[in-house]
Design an enzyme around this catalytic site. Structure first.
Site, mmCIF file in Angstrom:
data_model
loop_
_atom_site.group_PDB
_atom_site.id
_atom_site.type_symbol
_atom_site.label_atom_id
_atom_site.label_comp_id
_atom_site.label_asym_id
_atom_site.label_seq_id
_atom_site.Cartn_x
_atom_site.Cartn_y
_atom_site.Cartn_z
ATOM 1 N N GLU A 220 0.825 -1.219 0.000
ATOM 2 C CA GLU A 220 0.000 0.000 0.000
ATOM 3 C C GLU A 220 0.857 1.266 0.000
ATOM 4 O O GLU A 220 0.638 2.190 0.767
ATOM 5 C CB GLU A 220 -0.955 -0.008 1.194
ATOM 6 N N ASP B 271 -8.364 -9.210 4.260
ATOM 7 C CA ASP B 271 -8.112 -8.037 5.088
ATOM 8 C C ASP B 271 -9.186 -7.846 6.157
ATOM 9 O O ASP B 271 -10.039 -6.978 6.015
ATOM 10 C CB ASP B 271 -8.030 -6.799 4.198
ATOM 11 N N GLU C 8 -12.686 -2.116 12.091
ATOM 12 C CA GLU C 8 -12.627 -1.416 10.805
ATOM 13 C C GLU C 8 -13.746 -1.850 9.870
ATOM 14 O O GLU C 8 -14.393 -1.021 9.241
ATOM 15 C CB GLU C 8 -11.260 -1.660 10.144
HETATM 16 C C1 BDP Z 1 -6.215 -2.099 5.887
HETATM 17 C C2 BDP Z 1 -6.550 -0.735 6.378
HETATM 18 C C3 BDP Z 1 -5.405 0.232 6.265
HETATM 19 C C4 BDP Z 1 -4.171 -0.377 6.892
HETATM 20 C C5 BDP Z 1 -3.874 -1.706 6.244
HETATM 21 C C6 BDP Z 1 -2.744 -2.448 6.925
HETATM 22 O O1 BDP Z 1 -7.652 -0.260 5.626
HETATM 23 O O2 BDP Z 1 -5.783 1.417 6.892
HETATM 24 O O3 BDP Z 1 -3.084 0.475 6.763
HETATM 25 O O4 BDP Z 1 -4.995 -2.550 6.370
HETATM 26 O O5 BDP Z 1 -3.034 -3.376 7.670
HETATM 27 O O6 BDP Z 1 -7.157 -2.939 6.443
HETATM 28 O O7 BDP Z 1 -1.592 -2.131 6.694
#
Ligand code: BDP
Length: 732
Positions: free
Chosen positions: A345, A419, A447
């Site tokens: 990401e 996730d 989340e």
């Molecule tokens: C996702 C989230 C994000 C996190 C990412 C992570 O949306 O905000 O930074 O995981 O775990 O679920 O790195």
């Protein structure tokens, strides 16, 4: 401002029993006067701040008498900072539970004393046969025994270290709250996991990524000069459930936290946490050694160093990290290590230099090893180049690296392959890296499960994961056994929970979200505890062990997760939530990066719905061991809870209930919302038994919860109906 101050005073005064606090009568009178004047707080206001550490007075008169009879003094035979905390906690806890001040005594024990200590601090006759038991409990475990046969009789809480005695003391106080007899105690308890961590996704500007309980707990601008009382209270709460590590900052890490002025602030927090047995860790940004300049050409943010590379095999980079680590340990001698999100990401990582995750992790591990520090290297990666199916990518990247990590490296893996969805199968990575210690990452913050608005008790979900049999070494290869090291013989073991705490007065945004923090700690200590047992502990310590409260609230909590799955993503659906916020439904989302859209995951059309991950599709099933592979591959044997995760199924597909898939989806969506409506009824029935503020807080949350669950149900069903062309069937 003035009003805030006044109400803060009032809150404190109301929160605690005035008598216990020994507030002078005049003071109490004045407080009440202020209360009446501003009309905002009843005499018994309860703002939830005290979590599960309320120590409600024992109500049963016989029990109270029996407790008082065997607890006439407290002897803490140690002088460490932790021992001071132990003594204070026992005085506070017993004073409140027994409604009388228990005096502090000294050795040798007098009749009916509570003796606490380590073998170094206790005389041999006191320990006696307990010494043998202590050999089995390690550094953090404890033993609690009633020495009724001794002359004089006493109760002993013993451990090999002061922190073990603190854990034992919290355990002892829980026993009293549960109303257990103290006559024949013989408790031996050892944590099943070594690293029991909270991961805070807190940013330096005070915001919290995926945080729904206010701002960050860490006041960076005030540290290190000002130590907020809340840091102590946070550490105390964690110690009470056995959490022994905290990563202070977001995995999307700002390199500035490694600058000297910030490290001093980190050190101040570490000083507070240390006597509670909590070590501090930091998320590290892999680009930290770079100079601060922003490299427009490479679209790369700078670091805090002076180098033009962060290539893990470059000797200058390795030296940079060694120096940084030395600097950290000079300030924080028990610093725990680094958590790293790399090549994920947008976060930088070793792959930018053609190096592997193992190269990156090992470079940091080498710098930390001389000090006993560790690296937790996250496996949350999903590079589209690796595979078309996002759920297969982490496995494909990490399995080839098994055996290539240094011994002080964990690979930290999220529970599911996608996730933190409301429900996923367990990540197949857990069954495929036998040579690497794997740290399980759970998400306590909700989340994808309704933030701090929906009441969802997550222990039910975590138990489903922990009990999931990966068959990596035949039957009984549960996730719990992978994580606790017993399956592959690892001694370095751990679990991490993405924290749900924040600056809100009640810590977690929703009173019931406290139960998830509590449950995480309890399962980290002992994953064999049941969700029911943990719920009942939490309910009792939060609301009191009244049978009606216990049965009603646990019936609300225990089905709440399944209900949430039903009204959000039943039957294996996943990733159909609103973009970015991840709160409400957005099954129509089709724009943007493909693997962030909803249509990529549900694939609904006139024929049917679901992602084909069977051998005729993406073949994600092949990442599981037999017989799971075959079980998941065949639509007729695939557990229905994962049906649309692994299969694309026609709307008319016949389910085990006899209903068609479309009918079953309707049934689930409606059953989910109906459950929330029942939770509301249950909660309302408890009004006379629950403190007014807590009742109202939860009542308001449940109202919104129901409203938003209906939005989930109706949005999803009307959207999918466009494809199925079939009528929506509400439950009667
Ligand atoms: C996702 C989230 C994000 C996190 C990412 C992570 O949306 O905000 O930074 O995981 O775990 O679920 O790195």
């Amino acid at each position: 401002m003035f009003l805030t101050r006044v109400s803060a005073v009032v809150e404190i005064a109301c929160r605690n029993d005035l008598k216990r606090m020994r507030v002078p009568i005049l003071g109490a009178f004045l407080v009440c006067l202020i209360v009446l004047t501003i009309g905002s707080c009843s005499a018994k206001a309860d703002d939830g701040y005290n979590l599960w550490l309320r120590y409600r007075p024992v109500e049963n008169a016989d029990l109270l008498q029996s407790y008082r009879a065997v607890l006439s003094s407290i002897v803490v035979a140690d002088t460490s900072d932790t021992a001071i905390i132990v003594e204070k906690e026992l005085q506070r806890g017993l004073g409140s539970l027994l409604q009388t001040q228990i005096p502090v005594g000294s050795l040798p024990p007098s009749a009916n004393s509570l003796v606490v200590g380590t073998p170094q601090a206790l005389p041999a006759p006191v320990l006696d046969d307990v010494l043998q038991m202590l050999r089995t409990v390690g550094r953090e475990g404890f033993v609690i025994v009633s020495k009724r046969g001794e002359q004089p009789p006493f109760i002993l809480i013993a451990a090999n270290t002061p922190i073990g005695t603190l854990y034992g003391s919290f355990h002892f106080l829980r026993i009293l709250q549960e109303g257990q007899t103290l006559n024949n105690l013989k408790i031996v308890s050892t944590p099943r996991l070594q690293y029991r961590m909270l991961n805070h996704w807190d940013n330096l500007d005070g915001s919290v990524e995926r945080g729904y309980a206010g701002r960050s707990l860490w006041k960076w601008d005030e540290l290190p000069a000002t130590i907020d009382q809340r840091y102590h209270d946070y550490a105390r709460a964690n110690a009470s459930i056995g959490i022994n590590g905290t990563v202070l900052n977001n995995v999307n890490a700002n390199p500035e936290l490694l600058l000297p002025n910030y490290l001093k602030k980190v050190a101040a927090l570490a000083d507070v946490f240390r006597p509670y047995g909590i070590r501090v860790f930091l998320s590290a940004n892999f680009s930290s050694p770079l100079s601060a300049q922003f490299d427009v050409e490479k679209n790369r943010c700078g670091g805090i160093g002076e180098l033009d590379t962060s290539d893990p095999l470059d000797p200058r980079v390795r030296e940079w990290w060694k120096r940084k680590v030395r600097e950290i340990y000079a300030l924080i001698p028990d610093f725990g290590g680094f958590l790293v999100k790399a090549n994920s990401e947008g976060m930088p990582g070793p792959q930018e230099y053609g190096r592997s995750h193992a190269d990156g992790a090992n470079m940091l591990a080498e710098a930390l090893a001389p000090y006993g520090g560790i690296v937790m290297w996250r496996a949350f990666v999903y590079d589209p180049e690796v595979d078309l199916d996002r759920t297969k990518r982490a496995y494909k990247e990490f399995v080839p690296l098994d055996g290539r990590f240094l011994p002080n490296v964990f690979v930290q893996v999220k529970n599911g392959p996608l996730d933190f969805q409301p429900r996923e199968p367990v990540s197949p990575l857990f069954g495929a890296m036998p040579k690497t210690p794997l740290m399980l990452e759970l998400q306590i913050t909700q989340e994808y499960l309704g933030h701090s608005t929906h009441l969802v008790y997550l222990a039910s979900m975590w138990k489903e994961y922990l009990d999931f049999d990966l068959h990596a070494k035949g039957v009984g290869s549960t996730l719990a056994r992978v994580v606790d090291g017993s399956l592959h013989g690892h001694s370095m073991t751990g679990i991490a929970g993405v924290a749900n705490t924040g600056s809100d007065r009640e810590w977690t945004g929703h009173l019931f979200a406290q139960a998830n923090w509590y449950a995480f700690g309890r399962l980290a200590w002992d994953h064999t505890l049941s969700a029911e047992q943990i719920a009942s502990e939490w309910i009792g310590m939060t609301f009191g062990f009244h049978p009606t409260i216990l049965s009603t609230v646990s019936s609300m909590m225990l089905g709440a997760w399944e209900a949430c799955v039903n009204y959000m993503t039943p039957l294996g659906l996943h990733h159909i939530m609103q973009e970015h916020v991840h709160y409400g439904p957005e099954p129509s989302l089709a724009k943007g990066r493909e693997d962030w859209t909803s249509v990529y995951y549900h694939r609904a059309d006139k024929e049917g719905i679901g992602y084909n991950r069977s051998s005729s599709g993406s073949n994600a099933v092949s990442q599981y061991h037999p017989p799971l592979r075959e079980l998941f591959d065949d639509v007729s044997t695939c557990p229905e809870k994962y049906l649309l995760w692994f299969h694309r199924v026609p709307w008319t597909h016949r389910m085990s209930s006899g209903r068609t898939l479309w009918e079953e989806m309707n049934y689930r969506y409606y059953a989910g919302t109906q459950y929330v409506s029942r939770m509301q009824d249950h909660w309302r029935s408890l009004q006379p038994l629950i403190a007014a503020e807590l009742f109202e807080h939860v009542n308001a949350k449940l109202k919104q919860h129901y409203h938003d669950a209906i939005i989930w149900r109706d949005t999803c069903l009307t959207y999918f109906q466009k494809f199925s062309g079939l009528p929506i069937i509400p439950l009667p």
